[in-house]
Scaffold this motif. Structure first.
Motif: not given
Length: 386
Positions: A85, A240, A254, A256, A290, A364, A366, A377
């Motif tokens: 990330a 973030e 996650g 997102w 994602q 994106s 991670y 993330s």
């Protein structure tokens, strides 16, 4: 509409050559990626007064010693501690510094010199929870952990091995158009399904190849960008989120889902107005999550999305247009920058044979795998400016 990063432009992108083995030092990799990005922008090293660095193997060195090696005098520094990330987070922090007048030109760079042995050793001591509670039990590294996520996703939502195969095959086709991709042969469904088992249900092509390489982008103030040739890229939004959802270590989604609303609201666009996605593809299942978390399909339906859309550079919704980590390779912490590099290269029109028609894209990240999931993330929406 005003945006958080008004007054800042992304003006260049570059990579160091990816390789399975190399004697290039970490500083050399950063220099090569940084030089390529600065050449892309039409700027010199002397113009850089901000530096964001991410590298797993860098300690005991750090961002200041990298600046020393590169001969930089900087007014802003960032060192990524957020795994995959970090590239997006470093970009956002540097953009705020430029916006606020702290610096004028910032180099965002990630690099690592990984092989399989170094990769496994790093994972065994990645953080306290892994070192103390998982490695002594022979937890099998990230492959074992994400095999559990993959199996859970399959059982919960009805995804099949062929669905993950479709994703990997599309990325391989994209990677074949990328001269910096390590994989040079097409991938077929037969080869995917018959590949060596790694950690059930994961097979060989579900897993990244550790390698050596680096990626970089250059940010500049709008004033400096106005004096450069060609287009630039603006950051419409960058977000973030960490440890989401808290106290639920085996939750799959996650972060997102936790940042999606803010991301699109601040950007002033919808998922339907995005031309491509560069997602962190350490494993296909996390790419699926994602795509869901970024609003391109509902939770639990990414396998249906992959069946219905062409993810290649010639398709209706390109994903990981340079092949991603699954087909280009994972250069350690640079896995969190490869998507940023690719997004910028596409929007600047510098992607060569894999160039897609685009105005706007999402990227994106991670990372920071701990007990059962990644803790960090990130995501950003970028737009081309003529």
């Amino acid at each position: 509409m005003s945006h958080m990063f008004d007054g800042v432009r992304i003006v260049g992108a570059g990579q160091a050559t990816y390789a399975k083995k190399s004697d290039r030092s970490l500083q050399r990799l950063m220099y090569e990626a940084g030089s390529a990005a600065l050449n892309s922008a039409g700027l010199s090293w002397k113009s850089v007064d901000g530096l964001a660095v991410t590298c797993f193997l860098l300690p005991p060195d750090n961002a200041p010693t990298v600046a020393e090696h590169l001969g930089l005098e900087t007014r802003f520094m960032f060192q990524g501690l957020y795994g995959g990330a970090s590239g997006i987070i470093g970009m956002a922090h540097a953009a705020r510094a430029i916006r606020d007048g702290v610096c004028d030109v910032a180099l965002i760079v990630a690099a690592d010199s990984f092989d399989v042995a170094a990769h496994n050793e790093t994972l065994d001591h990645f953080n306290g929870s892994i070192k103390e509670f998982m490695s002594p039990q022979g937890f099998g590294g990230a492959n074992g952990m994400f095999a559990l996520h993959t199996r859970l996703y399959m059982e919960r939502h009805g995804a099949t091995s062929e669905d993950f195969g479709r994703f990997c095959i599309a990325l391989r086709e994209n990677g074949l158009r990328n001269p910096n991709s390590l994989f040079k042969q097409p991938l077929t469904m037969e080869a995917y399904l018959n590949a060596k088992p790694i950690a059930d249900p994961l097979r060989l092509y579900d897993c990244v190849m550790p390698c050596i390489g680096g990626d970089a982008i250059v940010l500049a103030s709008e004033k400096i960008a106005a004096g450069l040739k060609g287009p630039s890229v603006r950051i419409l939004a960058a977000e973030e989120i960490h440890n989401y959802p808290a106290n639920d270590p085996y939750q799959v989604p996650g972060g997102w889902l936790g940042l999606q609303e803010r991301l699109y609201s601040r950007a002033g666009v919808t998922p339907q107005q995005i031309d491509f996605a560069q997602v962190y593809d350490d494993y296909p299942v996390m790419s699926f999550i994602q795509l869901e978390g970024l609003g391109f399909c509902k939770p639990g339906t990414a396998h249906e999305f992959v069946r219905q859309h062409d993810l290649t550079t010639r398709g209706d919704f390109p994903v990981n247009t340079g092949g991603g980590q699954l087909s280009a390779g994972q250069a350690g912490a640079s896995g969190g920058m490869i998507g940023v590099y690719e997004a910028v290269a596409q929007l600047l029109g510098q992607a060569g044979e894999r160039q897609v028609k685009c105005r706007r894209g999402v990227v994106s990240g991670y990372g920071m795998i701990a007990y059962g999931r990644g803790l960090c993330s990130s995501a950003a929406i970028l737009e081309r400016v003529e």
